[in-house]
Design an enzyme around this catalytic site. Structure first.
Site, PDB file in Angstrom:
ATOM      1  N   SER A 204       0.792  -0.707  -0.131  1.00 46.24           N
ATOM      2  CA  SER A 204       0.004   0.389  -0.351  1.00 46.24           C
ATOM      3  C   SER A 204       1.232   1.278   0.459  1.00 46.24           C
ATOM      4  O   SER A 204       2.379   1.457   0.059  1.00 46.24           O
ATOM      5  CB  SER A 204      -0.928  -0.320   0.843  1.00 46.24           C
TER       6      SER A 204
ATOM      7  N   TYR B 181      -2.353  -0.697  10.503  1.00 42.01           N
ATOM      8  CA  TYR B 181      -2.738  -1.575   8.916  1.00 42.01           C
ATOM      9  C   TYR B 181      -1.356  -0.535   7.747  1.00 42.01           C
ATOM     10  O   TYR B 181      -0.532  -1.584   7.621  1.00 42.01           O
ATOM     11  CB  TYR B 181      -3.798  -0.358   8.159  1.00 42.01           C
TER      12      TYR B 181
HETATM   13  P1  NAP Z   1     -11.608  -6.010   0.780  1.00 45.16           P
HETATM   14  O1  NAP Z   1     -12.400  -5.772  -0.461  1.00 45.16           O
HETATM   15  O2  NAP Z   1     -11.858  -5.952   2.369  1.00 45.16           O
HETATM   16  O3  NAP Z   1     -11.414  -7.828   0.191  1.00 45.16           O
HETATM   17  C1  NAP Z   1     -10.665  -8.187   1.825  1.00 45.16           C
HETATM   18  C2  NAP Z   1     -10.203  -9.619   1.616  1.00 45.16           C
HETATM   19  O4  NAP Z   1      -9.471 -10.209   2.226  1.00 45.16           O
HETATM   20  C3  NAP Z   1     -11.845 -10.415   1.186  1.00 45.16           C
HETATM   21  O5  NAP Z   1     -12.120 -11.307   0.934  1.00 45.16           O
HETATM   22  C4  NAP Z   1     -11.714 -10.853   2.524  1.00 45.16           C
HETATM   23  O6  NAP Z   1     -12.169 -12.159   3.233  1.00 45.16           O
HETATM   24  C5  NAP Z   1     -10.295 -11.250   3.073  1.00 45.16           C
HETATM   25  N1  NAP Z   1      -9.589 -11.663   4.475  1.00 45.16           N
HETATM   26  C6  NAP Z   1     -10.826 -10.003   5.581  1.00 45.16           C
HETATM   27  N2  NAP Z   1     -10.196 -10.924   6.876  1.00 45.16           N
HETATM   28  C7  NAP Z   1      -9.836 -12.194   6.693  1.00 45.16           C
HETATM   29  C8  NAP Z   1      -9.096 -13.464   7.821  1.00 45.16           C
HETATM   30  N3  NAP Z   1      -9.336 -13.292   8.592  1.00 45.16           N
HETATM   31  N4  NAP Z   1      -9.108 -14.419   6.951  1.00 45.16           N
HETATM   32  C9  NAP Z   1      -8.999 -14.275   5.550  1.00 45.16           C
HETATM   33  N5  NAP Z   1      -9.728 -14.318   3.893  1.00 45.16           N
HETATM   34  C10 NAP Z   1      -9.707 -12.136   4.822  1.00 45.16           C
HETATM   35  O7  NAP Z   1     -10.601  -5.509   0.472  1.00 45.16           O
HETATM   36  P2  NAP Z   1      -9.048  -5.257  -0.946  1.00 45.16           P
HETATM   37  O8  NAP Z   1      -9.846  -3.798  -1.067  1.00 45.16           O
HETATM   38  O9  NAP Z   1      -9.856  -6.049  -1.736  1.00 45.16           O
HETATM   39  O10 NAP Z   1      -8.236  -5.392  -0.601  1.00 45.16           O
HETATM   40  C11 NAP Z   1      -7.268  -6.249  -0.651  1.00 45.16           C
HETATM   41  C12 NAP Z   1      -5.496  -5.785  -0.705  1.00 45.16           C
HETATM   42  O11 NAP Z   1      -5.416  -4.601  -1.237  1.00 45.16           O
HETATM   43  C13 NAP Z   1      -5.362  -6.041   0.712  1.00 45.16           C
HETATM   44  O12 NAP Z   1      -4.105  -6.250   1.337  1.00 45.16           O
HETATM   45  C14 NAP Z   1      -5.126  -4.188   0.724  1.00 45.16           C
HETATM   46  O13 NAP Z   1      -4.399  -3.708   2.141  1.00 45.16           O
HETATM   47  C15 NAP Z   1      -4.645  -4.184   0.073  1.00 45.16           C
HETATM   48  N6  NAP Z   1      -4.696  -2.526  -0.607  1.00 45.16           N
HETATM   49  C16 NAP Z   1      -6.219  -1.920  -1.015  1.00 45.16           C
HETATM   50  C17 NAP Z   1      -5.873  -1.001  -1.859  1.00 45.16           C
HETATM   51  C18 NAP Z   1      -7.541  -0.040  -1.934  1.00 45.16           C
HETATM   52  O14 NAP Z   1      -7.821   1.101  -2.735  1.00 45.16           O
HETATM   53  N7  NAP Z   1      -9.039  -1.180  -2.127  1.00 45.16           N
HETATM   54  C19 NAP Z   1      -5.380   0.324  -1.544  1.00 45.16           C
HETATM   55  C20 NAP Z   1      -4.222   0.090  -1.189  1.00 45.16           C
HETATM   56  C21 NAP Z   1      -3.773  -1.743  -0.697  1.00 45.16           C
HETATM   57  P3  NAP Z   1     -14.135 -11.382   3.163  1.00 45.16           P
HETATM   58  O15 NAP Z   1     -14.679 -11.809   2.076  1.00 45.16           O
HETATM   59  O16 NAP Z   1     -15.092 -12.851   4.546  1.00 45.16           O
HETATM   60  O17 NAP Z   1     -14.356 -10.736   3.951  1.00 45.16           O
END
Ligand code: NAP
Length: 250
Positions: free
Chosen positions: A153, A166
């Site tokens: 990130s 985070y």
């Molecule tokens: P998201 O939509 O919230 O999805 C997160 C995923 O992680 C979901 O599949 C969730 O499962 C899973 N997860 C959460 N807790 C868990 C646990 N205890 N055990 C196993 N799986 C778990 O997030 P996203 O935005 O797609 O983010 C994906 C990655 O990109 C993350 O590492 C995030 O830090 C990074 N990121 C995102 C952004 C952004 O703007 N979106 C920016 C920078 C970095 P459930 O479906 O069960 O909740």
């Protein structure tokens, strides 16, 4: 890399595991890899959501992904090894590992951070990746050319007020990626991190409820970089932290 156009057969018969495959960026990456011929292992905590995605992938590609539910908050090292044993008997090897699952925790100043939640964020975002790598390296070593992708990130490269646990977890992710990349430098396993950048998902909506999600790119817009680094075209990239979208204005 941002404009990379992948051959539709780029990942044909590669076995790829995606964590956090049930939602957001991980769900899109799993779809995208499956459309490019990969055999998918969908890992996440919600069996129902993973089953639904697996059924959709099966319907579109004719190939059924393996679904494996594991809660990274509570799973023991032994459970990660059980996953590895199951994959070993099904596929014998692993060609790709996308470490994407993550949680945000509560945003706020360090002074007010809850120590218990702090540990939960590190457990899900960092320690689970260590445990997965320890369990799965033997399978990755059996691949002729394997790729490990961490998820970073912007706040994991430069600290920002109120992003607390985070942000620190993402600094640790960058560090783990660099150490592992150095350790595997003479192997056929390449190791990199992707910084998705602000993306239209549930996590981003939680972090920035004031923001219009319509202004943000969808996960689909990031996929050229996810494909490039996972496929053989990206084989010369190792130990790098790569942005999946161009810098935003303002
Ligand atoms: P998201 O939509 O919230 O999805 C997160 C995923 O992680 C979901 O599949 C969730 O499962 C899973 N997860 C959460 N807790 C868990 C646990 N205890 N055990 C196993 N799986 C778990 O997030 P996203 O935005 O797609 O983010 C994906 C990655 O990109 C993350 O590492 C995030 O830090 C990074 N990121 C995102 C952004 C952004 O703007 N979106 C920016 C920078 C970095 P459930 O479906 O069960 O909740």
């Amino acid at each position: 890399m941002l404009n990379y156009q992948a051959d539709p057969e780029l990942l044909r018969n590669k076995v790829i595991l995606v964590t956090g495959a049930s939602d957001g960026i991980g769900k899109e990456a799993a779809w995208t890899y499956a459309r490019h011929g990969a055999l998918l292992v969908l890992l996440g905590r919600s069996q129902n959501k993973l089953d639904r995605l697996a059924a959709m992938i099966q319907h579109e590609t004719g190939v059924s992904p393996v679904v494996y539910a594991l809660d990274f908050l509570t799973a023991s090292p032994q459970e990660y090894h059980q996953l590895a044993e199951q994959l070993s008997s099904t596929f014998h090897r692993l060609d790709g590992l996308l470490l994407n699952a993550g949680i945000l925790g509560t945003l706020g100043p360090i002074e007010q951070a809850d120590p218990a939640e702090w540990q939960q964020v590190q457990q899900v975002n960092v320690t689970s990746t260590l445990l997965l790598i320890q369990a799965l390296l033997p399978l990755l070593r059996r691949s002729p050319a394997a790729a490990i992708l961490f998820t970073s990130s912007g706040v994991g490269r430069r600290g920002r007020a109120n992003w607390g646990a985070y942000a620190v977890s993402k600094f640790a992710t960058e560090g783990l990626m660099q150490v592992l990349a150095d350790e595997l430098a003479t192997t056929h396993i390449r190791v990199n991190a992707i910084n998705p950048g602000a993306t239209r998902t549930a996590m981003r909506a939680k972090a920035r409820p004031d923001e219009d999600p319509g202004c943000l790119p969808t996960p689909a817009a990031l996929m050229p970089v996810y494909l490039y680094l996972m496929g053989n075209d990206g084989r010369s990239v190792h130990g790098q932290s790569v942005d999946a979208q161009p810098p935003r204005n303002g």
